[in-house]
Design a protein around this motif. Structure first.
Motif, short mmCIF file in Angstrom:
data_model
loop_
_atom_site.label_atom_id
_atom_site.label_comp_id
_atom_site.label_asym_id
_atom_site.label_seq_id
_atom_site.Cartn_x
_atom_site.Cartn_y
_atom_site.Cartn_z
N GLN A 225 0.84 -1.19 0.00
CA GLN A 225 0.00 0.00 0.00
C GLN A 225 0.88 1.24 0.00
OE1 GLN A 225 -2.11 1.74 3.64
NE2 GLN A 225 -3.78 0.60 2.69
N VAL A 226 0.53 2.21 -0.84
CA VAL A 226 1.27 3.47 -0.93
C VAL A 226 0.39 4.61 -0.45
CG1 VAL A 226 2.33 5.13 -2.51
CG2 VAL A 226 2.81 2.68 -2.77
N VAL A 227 0.93 5.42 0.46
CA VAL A 227 0.21 6.55 1.03
C VAL A 227 0.90 7.83 0.56
CG1 VAL A 227 -0.50 7.70 3.16
CG2 VAL A 227 -0.45 5.19 3.04
N VAL A 228 0.15 8.73 -0.06
CA VAL A 228 0.70 10.01 -0.52
C VAL A 228 0.09 11.10 0.35
CG1 VAL A 228 1.06 11.56 -2.47
CG2 VAL A 228 0.85 9.09 -2.86
N PRO A 229 0.82 11.56 1.38
CA PRO A 229 0.26 12.58 2.27
C PRO A 229 0.09 13.92 1.55
CG PRO A 229 2.21 11.52 3.23
CD PRO A 229 2.16 11.16 1.78
N GLN A 230 -0.90 14.68 1.99
CA GLN A 230 -1.05 16.03 1.47
C GLN A 230 0.17 16.86 1.88
OE1 GLN A 230 -4.74 17.81 2.69
NE2 GLN A 230 -6.00 16.45 1.45
N PRO A 231 0.61 17.77 1.00
CA PRO A 231 1.78 18.58 1.33
C PRO A 231 1.59 19.35 2.65
CG PRO A 231 1.21 18.84 -0.98
CD PRO A 231 0.08 18.07 -0.35
N ALA A 232 2.58 19.26 3.52
CA ALA A 232 2.59 19.99 4.79
C ALA A 232 4.02 19.98 5.30
CB ALA A 232 1.65 19.34 5.81
N ASP A 233 4.33 20.83 6.25
CA ASP A 233 5.67 20.83 6.82
C ASP A 233 5.69 19.83 7.98
OD1 ASP A 233 8.17 21.36 7.99
OD2 ASP A 233 8.17 23.36 7.11
N TYR A 234 5.89 18.57 7.62
CA TYR A 234 5.82 17.51 8.63
C TYR A 234 6.97 17.58 9.62
CZ TYR A 234 2.00 15.68 5.90
OH TYR A 234 0.79 15.55 5.25
N ALA A 235 8.11 18.17 9.21
CA ALA A 235 9.21 18.32 10.17
C ALA A 235 8.83 19.29 11.28
CB ALA A 235 10.47 18.80 9.45
N ALA A 236 8.19 20.42 10.92
CA ALA A 236 7.75 21.37 11.94
C ALA A 236 6.66 20.76 12.82
CB ALA A 236 7.24 22.66 11.29
N ILE A 237 5.75 19.99 12.20
CA ILE A 237 4.69 19.34 12.97
C ILE A 237 5.30 18.31 13.93
CG2 ILE A 237 2.70 17.79 12.80
CD1 ILE A 237 2.05 19.24 10.12
N GLY A 238 6.32 17.57 13.45
CA GLY A 238 6.99 16.61 14.32
C GLY A 238 7.68 17.29 15.48
N ALA A 239 8.28 18.45 15.23
CA ALA A 239 8.92 19.21 16.31
C ALA A 239 7.89 19.67 17.33
CB ALA A 239 9.67 20.41 15.73
#
Length: 484
Positions: A409-423
């Motif tokens: 299964q392949v998941v294509v997340p919507q563009p977002a700043d996931y690094a900032a969200i992870g922080a």
């Protein structure tokens, strides 16, 4: 519990997100480019004054963006080395990026310790030009006076956390950032200070490695600052990766990483054994050729952009009428063929059409990344779901071929700043632990990324046939080069 912020200091900009502590919902955000003068068309500078990151941070946080925030997490570009003198001042600008200047230094270090296997066993990775340990070797050879003055070493997120806290005596880092230095082992959880001395010529102070949910400290205003981490680890945390999840990242080069419970020592050097931001591990396999393969093909065909290449590729069929591209345009790391070139095989009259070449470029790129996935699978890493990141992940030709070629299964997340969200999620974790509301071993559960989900379905067998076609050409052209 309130609101928290995550800031991501990338090579080009600072982005800040302010999130609800309980759900992770992004409430507001700020952005500012780094004030670094790079002429149009020029490469990013290899030397950057870290004060530029602070100026960018201040601008991104303007307009009361951080009002009411209780804790901040910091994500930053990896491999940026900041040498400090005995007073804590920068000896020279930060050495950032891939930095081709250090390629000879990487080879020197590999030989000095006794080869690739010795490095893989020592710290879980083989020196590359980008890594801090290699930059230390370059510094010692190219700027011996600066090397002599270097008394302490920090990376970008370490330095930013230290600045936010007012430059205290205690300097900290996290497992994720430390694991990319080339002188800290994810397997043992300890520094190899002898490797610092091997590279720099003498010992240097190294930041204390604190736990994933620990706080680095509190500002005089009472703002909690979490441990911080590298961009890769922060993005994985922001996406909510867990066991069975892998990430395939499509940049000019490509990378494959997955969450795993233990460090993987790989004597071939194909796996870089990083730590994640939760206490687990992130084995990474890198290819040198991903989107650069597509761009090269588009230029060859006289196409203006990758969207046009994708449209053309969709006019072909799986297998590209027997046309196979080995996309080793810049040499390759996986398999280890640094001096090779790309190959186009299967040329027949019926396959010599633009749409088949276009399709072969997508299939070649994705089969190369599937090889990287197989390296991890061959070491017992479970891959049930694959997150596909990068602008090229949105292309129809990528989405059509990836599930069948990856076999998952392949998941294509919507563009977002996931690094900032992870922080920000890390900040929420540290805040919750400090208040006694969260377990230090269990991060807060935030809402997952909005995403498109693609299933291989009935095309799994077709994908396996295309992969086999690719593998046959690879083995005929480079026999024995690939060992998954």
């Amino acid at each position: 519990m309130g609101i928290v912020a995550g800031l991501d200091s990338s090579p080009d900009f600072t982005r800040i997100v302010v999130c609800d502590t309980d759900t992770g919902a992004v409430l507001r955000q700020g952005y500012a480019p780094h004030p670094v003068d790079t002429p149009d068309g020029a490469a990013r500078p290899s030397d950057v004054d870290p004060q530029a990151w602070l100026l960018s941070l201040g601008e991104a946080a303007g307009g009361g963006l951080l009002e009411g925030v209780q804790a901040i997490g910091v994500s930053a570009q990896q491999n940026a080395l900041i040498p400090l003198d005995a007073q804590g001042n920068t000896v020279r600008p930060a050495i950032v990026g891939g930095d081709r200047r250090a390629q000879v230094a990487a080879a020197d270090l590999i030989d000095a310790l006794g080869g690739r296997e010795a490095w893989a066993q020592a710290v879980g990775c083989v020196p590359q030009a980008a890594q801090p340990v290699t930059k230390l070797r370059w510094l010692a050879k190219a700027e011996p006076e600066n090397a002599r003055r270097t008394a302490a070493l920090l990376q970008a997120h370490d330095w930013l956390v230290w600045q936010l806290l007012g430059r205290p005596v205690r300097r900290t880092t996290d497992r994720g950032g430390a694991s990319g230095t080339g002188y800290w082992s994810a397997a043992t959880g300890g520094y190899r200070s002898d490797l610092v001395e091997l590279a720099l010529g003498h010992q240097a102070m190294l930041p204390e490695v604190i736990g994933p949910s620990d706080a680095a400290g509190t500002t005089p205003e009472g703002l909690l600052i979490s441990a911080g981490t590298g961009e890769t680890m922060a993005a994985a945390f922001g996406l909510g990766l867990g066991f069975g999840d892998a990430v395939v990242s499509l940049g000019a080069s490509g990378s494959v990483m997955a969450v795993h419970p233990e460090a993987l020592a790989d004597t071939s050097g194909m796996i870089t054994s990083l730590a994640d931001a939760t206490g687990m591990h992130l084995p990474v396999v890198t290819t040198l050729n991903a989107v650069r393969t597509l761009r090269g093909t588009a230029e060859l065909l006289g196409l203006a952009d990758l969207e046009s290449l994708s449209d053309l590729a969709m006019k072909s069929t799986p297998g590209s009428h027997g046309l196979v591209m080995l996309p080793y345009l810049e040499g390759e790391r996986t398999p280890n063929l640094p001096h090779t070139a790309g190959t186009l095989a299967g040329l027949r009259r019926e396959s010599m059409k633009a749409e088949h070449l276009a399709r072969a470029s997508f299939e070649g790129m994705l089969c190369g990344l599937a090889d990287a996935l197989d390296v991890l699978r061959g070491r017992g890493v479970e891959v049930r779901r694959i997150f596909l990141l990068g602008q090229a992940a949105e292309l129809p030709a990528v989405q059509a071929a990836a599930p069948m070629l990856f076999g998952a299964q392949v998941v294509v997340p919507q563009p977002a700043d996931y690094a900032a969200i992870g922080a920000a999620r890390q900040a929420a974790w540290a805040l919750g632990v400090s208040q006694g509301a969260l377990d230090p071993r269990t991060p807060p559960v935030w809402q997952g990324a909005a995403a498109q989900v693609l299933e291989p379905g009935d095309e799994m067998a077709v994908g396996q046939a295309v992969r086999q076609q690719f593998v046959s050409v690879r083995e005929q052209t480079h026999p024995g080069a690939f060992r998954a």
